[in-house]
Design an enzyme around this catalytic site. Sequence first.
Site, PDB file in Angstrom:
ATOM      1  N   CYS A 112       5.326  -1.179   7.737  1.00  0.00           N
ATOM      2  CA  CYS A 112       5.085   0.221   8.102  1.00  0.00           C
ATOM      3  C   CYS A 112       5.238   0.481   9.602  1.00  0.00           C
ATOM      4  O   CYS A 112       5.330   1.634  10.028  1.00  0.00           O
ATOM      5  CB  CYS A 112       3.696   0.641   7.647  1.00  0.00           C
ATOM      6  SG  CYS A 112       3.510   0.454   5.876  1.00  0.00           S
ATOM      7  N   HIS A 252       1.543   6.817  11.372  1.00  0.00           N
ATOM      8  CA  HIS A 252       2.031   6.336  10.075  1.00  0.00           C
ATOM      9  C   HIS A 252       1.143   6.920   8.983  1.00  0.00           C
ATOM     10  O   HIS A 252      -0.079   7.000   9.140  1.00  0.00           O
ATOM     11  CB  HIS A 252       1.975   4.807  10.056  1.00  0.00           C
ATOM     12  CG  HIS A 252       2.183   4.234   8.701  1.00  0.00           C
ATOM     13  ND1 HIS A 252       3.283   4.553   7.931  1.00  0.00           N
ATOM     14  CD2 HIS A 252       1.437   3.374   7.942  1.00  0.00           C
ATOM     15  CE1 HIS A 252       3.204   3.915   6.778  1.00  0.00           C
ATOM     16  NE2 HIS A 252       2.099   3.198   6.761  1.00  0.00           N
ATOM     17  N   ASN A 282       3.059   7.048   1.047  1.00  0.00           N
ATOM     18  CA  ASN A 282       3.397   6.090   2.109  1.00  0.00           C
ATOM     19  C   ASN A 282       4.835   5.602   1.887  1.00  0.00           C
ATOM     20  O   ASN A 282       5.091   4.838   0.954  1.00  0.00           O
ATOM     21  CB  ASN A 282       2.400   4.926   2.057  1.00  0.00           C
ATOM     22  CG  ASN A 282       2.647   3.898   3.145  1.00  0.00           C
ATOM     23  OD1 ASN A 282       3.667   3.924   3.825  1.00  0.00           O
ATOM     24  ND2 ASN A 282       1.719   2.978   3.298  1.00  0.00           N
TER      25      ASN A 282
HETATM   26  O1  UT7 Z   1       0.872   1.228   5.073  1.00  0.00           O
HETATM   27  C1  UT7 Z   1       0.474  -0.100   5.297  1.00  0.00           C
HETATM   28  C2  UT7 Z   1      -0.931  -0.247   5.371  1.00  0.00           C
HETATM   29  N1  UT7 Z   1      -1.593   0.134   4.148  1.00  0.00           N
HETATM   30  C3  UT7 Z   1      -2.725   0.765   4.249  1.00  0.00           C
HETATM   31  O2  UT7 Z   1      -3.116   1.093   5.335  1.00  0.00           O
HETATM   32  C4  UT7 Z   1      -3.552   0.982   2.994  1.00  0.00           C
HETATM   33  C5  UT7 Z   1      -4.976   0.607   3.289  1.00  0.00           C
HETATM   34  N2  UT7 Z   1      -5.876   0.723   2.137  1.00  0.00           N
HETATM   35  C6  UT7 Z   1      -6.219   1.895   1.591  1.00  0.00           C
HETATM   36  O3  UT7 Z   1      -5.708   2.929   1.945  1.00  0.00           O
HETATM   37  C7  UT7 Z   1      -7.310   1.891   0.562  1.00  0.00           C
HETATM   38  O4  UT7 Z   1      -7.968   0.656   0.585  1.00  0.00           O
HETATM   39  C8  UT7 Z   1      -6.813   2.179  -0.867  1.00  0.00           C
HETATM   40  C9  UT7 Z   1      -6.347   3.602  -0.970  1.00  0.00           C
HETATM   41  C10 UT7 Z   1      -5.697   1.219  -1.238  1.00  0.00           C
HETATM   42  C11 UT7 Z   1      -7.985   1.991  -1.858  1.00  0.00           C
HETATM   43  O5  UT7 Z   1      -9.066   2.843  -1.499  1.00  0.00           O
HETATM   44  P1  UT7 Z   1     -10.527   2.278  -1.342  1.00  0.00           P
HETATM   45  O6  UT7 Z   1     -11.406   3.415  -1.057  1.00  0.00           O
HETATM   46  O7  UT7 Z   1     -10.492   1.152  -0.364  1.00  0.00           O
HETATM   47  O8  UT7 Z   1     -10.813   1.768  -2.798  1.00  0.00           O
HETATM   48  P2  UT7 Z   1     -11.281   0.323  -3.238  1.00  0.00           P
HETATM   49  O9  UT7 Z   1     -10.143  -0.631  -3.164  1.00  0.00           O
HETATM   50  O10 UT7 Z   1     -12.549  -0.007  -2.524  1.00  0.00           O
HETATM   51  O11 UT7 Z   1     -11.634   0.583  -4.736  1.00  0.00           O
HETATM   52  C12 UT7 Z   1     -12.734   1.387  -5.139  1.00  0.00           C
HETATM   53  C13 UT7 Z   1     -12.723   1.492  -6.630  1.00  0.00           C
HETATM   54  C14 UT7 Z   1     -12.545   0.148  -7.326  1.00  0.00           C
HETATM   55  O12 UT7 Z   1     -13.333   0.154  -8.487  1.00  0.00           O
HETATM   56  P3  UT7 Z   1     -14.716  -0.642  -8.540  1.00  0.00           P
HETATM   57  O13 UT7 Z   1     -14.359  -2.069  -8.267  1.00  0.00           O
HETATM   58  O14 UT7 Z   1     -15.562  -0.035  -7.462  1.00  0.00           O
HETATM   59  O15 UT7 Z   1     -15.188  -0.382  -9.917  1.00  0.00           O
HETATM   60  C15 UT7 Z   1     -11.091   0.126  -7.696  1.00  0.00           C
HETATM   61  O16 UT7 Z   1     -10.822  -0.683  -8.819  1.00  0.00           O
HETATM   62  O17 UT7 Z   1     -11.612   2.291  -7.036  1.00  0.00           O
HETATM   63  C16 UT7 Z   1     -10.842   1.588  -8.004  1.00  0.00           C
HETATM   64  N3  UT7 Z   1      -9.454   1.969  -7.891  1.00  0.00           N
HETATM   65  C17 UT7 Z   1      -8.949   3.049  -8.492  1.00  0.00           C
HETATM   66  N4  UT7 Z   1      -9.507   3.969  -9.290  1.00  0.00           N
HETATM   67  C18 UT7 Z   1      -8.716   4.975  -9.719  1.00  0.00           C
HETATM   68  C19 UT7 Z   1      -8.474   1.384  -7.178  1.00  0.00           C
HETATM   69  N5  UT7 Z   1      -7.316   2.057  -7.297  1.00  0.00           N
HETATM   70  C20 UT7 Z   1      -7.601   3.102  -8.109  1.00  0.00           C
HETATM   71  C21 UT7 Z   1      -6.824   4.179  -8.614  1.00  0.00           C
HETATM   72  N6  UT7 Z   1      -7.436   5.087  -9.401  1.00  0.00           N
HETATM   73  N7  UT7 Z   1      -5.534   4.331  -8.317  1.00  0.00           N
END
Ligand code: UT7
Length: 328
Positions: A112, A252, A282
Site C-alpha cells: 500500500c 492511503h 482499499n
Molecule cells: O492497506 C494495508 C494495511 N491494511 C490495513 O491497514 C488494515 C488494518 N486492519 C483493519 O482495518 C481492521 O483490523 C479490519 C477492518 C481488518 C478488521 O476490523 P477490526 O475492528 O480489527 O475487527 P477484528 O479483526 O477485531 O474482528 C472483530 C470481530 C471478530 O469476531 P469475534 O472474534 O469478536 O467474534 C471477527 O471475526 O469481527 C469479526 N469479523 C467480521 N464480522 C463481520 C471480521 N471480519 C468480519 C466481517 N463481517 N467482514
Amino acid sequence: MKAKITATARYLPERVLTNFDLEKMVETTDEWIRTRTGIETRHLVGEGEATSDMGANIGIQLLEKSGKLPEEIDLILVATSTPDFPVVSTAALVQDKIGAKNAWGFDIVAACTGFVYAMETGAKMVESGRYKNVIVIGADTMSSIINYTDRNTCVIFGDGGGGVLLEPSEDDIGVIDSILCTDGSGSEYLTVPAGGSLHPASKDTVEKKMHYIYQDGKTVYKFAVKNMSEVSKQILDKNGFSGDDIKLFIPHQANRRIIDAAAKRCGLSDDKVLVNINKYGNTTAGTIPIALDEAVETNRLDHGDLLLLAAFGGGFTWGSMLIRWGNV
Ligand code: UT7
C-alpha cells in the site's frame, strides 16, 4: 531542481461490488463493514482485465492531458503488488501498450506504500536532470489475490489505480520532502504466502489457499495507526510546518479509523482530509493517486498549496511525502 506533477489520472473498472453483494457471499453485514472500515462499494476488473490494462488506460490519459507524445516519455514506474505476470514487469507491458518506445521502466513492490515509494523514485530521477517526463502509476488488481470466502479480507479490497506525470520544475513547486520506512519483521502479518521462490505454486499450495492475501487485521491495524500517524507528523515537524499549513491530506485508504487517527495526530480538521474509501475500498498502491486525481478534478488544490501524502502497508512499509502543488 524539483519534480512537479503536471498531470493526474485514475482508472476504476466498471464492475461494482457492494456490501449487500458481499452479504450474500460471506457472513457479514453492510453495517459491520461500514462501521469498522468506512467502505460501501469497491470496483472489480472485468474478465481478462489486468493491472497493465489499468496502467495503460492511466498512461494514455496522462499523455492526453499533458499533450505529450508517447515517444517523449523516458521512464515509467508502476507500483503494484499484483503484476500481470511474476516475470515481466507491469511497467514493460504499459510501455508497450501506450507506445512509449523511448521509455524504460520497472515495478516497485511496496504494497500500500508503493505509490509513495514510486513517487520518491520518480522525483529523484527527475531531480537528477537526466529524465524529463516520468510516468508514475500505482495500480492493483486485488481481486486476483482475494479469497471471496474469507470475510477478513474480501470486504476490504478493491481494484483500481491512478498515476501522475512528473516533470522538472525550476521554482519551488514540486516534491519537497519524503520520509520512507521499511520494517521487514512485519512481513508475516500481511502477505500472499505462496507463488514466490519460497513456496512455488503447487497442487499443495493451491489446495491450502496460499495464493490469496492473508492479513492479521488487528496487528496490521495497530501498526498502521501508529506508523502512519507518526510519519505524517514527523514530516511536518522536520520541515517546520503544522497542520494549519496543509491544504490537503491524502492518506492511503485502508480503514476510515486509521485515516482519522493520522489526521488527528497532525491536527488536521476533516475538511482537509480526502476520504474516498467508501467508494473504492482499499486499492493498495492505487488509493493515493486515485484520490489525488479526484482532488484535482474537484478543484481542491490551488497553485502553491501544501499537499501531504501518507501510507502504510505490507512489508511493513510506510512513508509520507510533502508536495508544493502547482497548477496542472
Ligand atoms: O492497506 C494495508 C494495511 N491494511 C490495513 O491497514 C488494515 C488494518 N486492519 C483493519 O482495518 C481492521 O483490523 C479490519 C477492518 C481488518 C478488521 O476490523 P477490526 O475492528 O480489527 O475487527 P477484528 O479483526 O477485531 O474482528 C472483530 C470481530 C471478530 O469476531 P469475534 O472474534 O469478536 O467474534 C471477527 O471475526 O469481527 C469479526 N469479523 C467480521 N464480522 C463481520 C471480521 N471480519 C468480519 C466481517 N463481517 N467482514
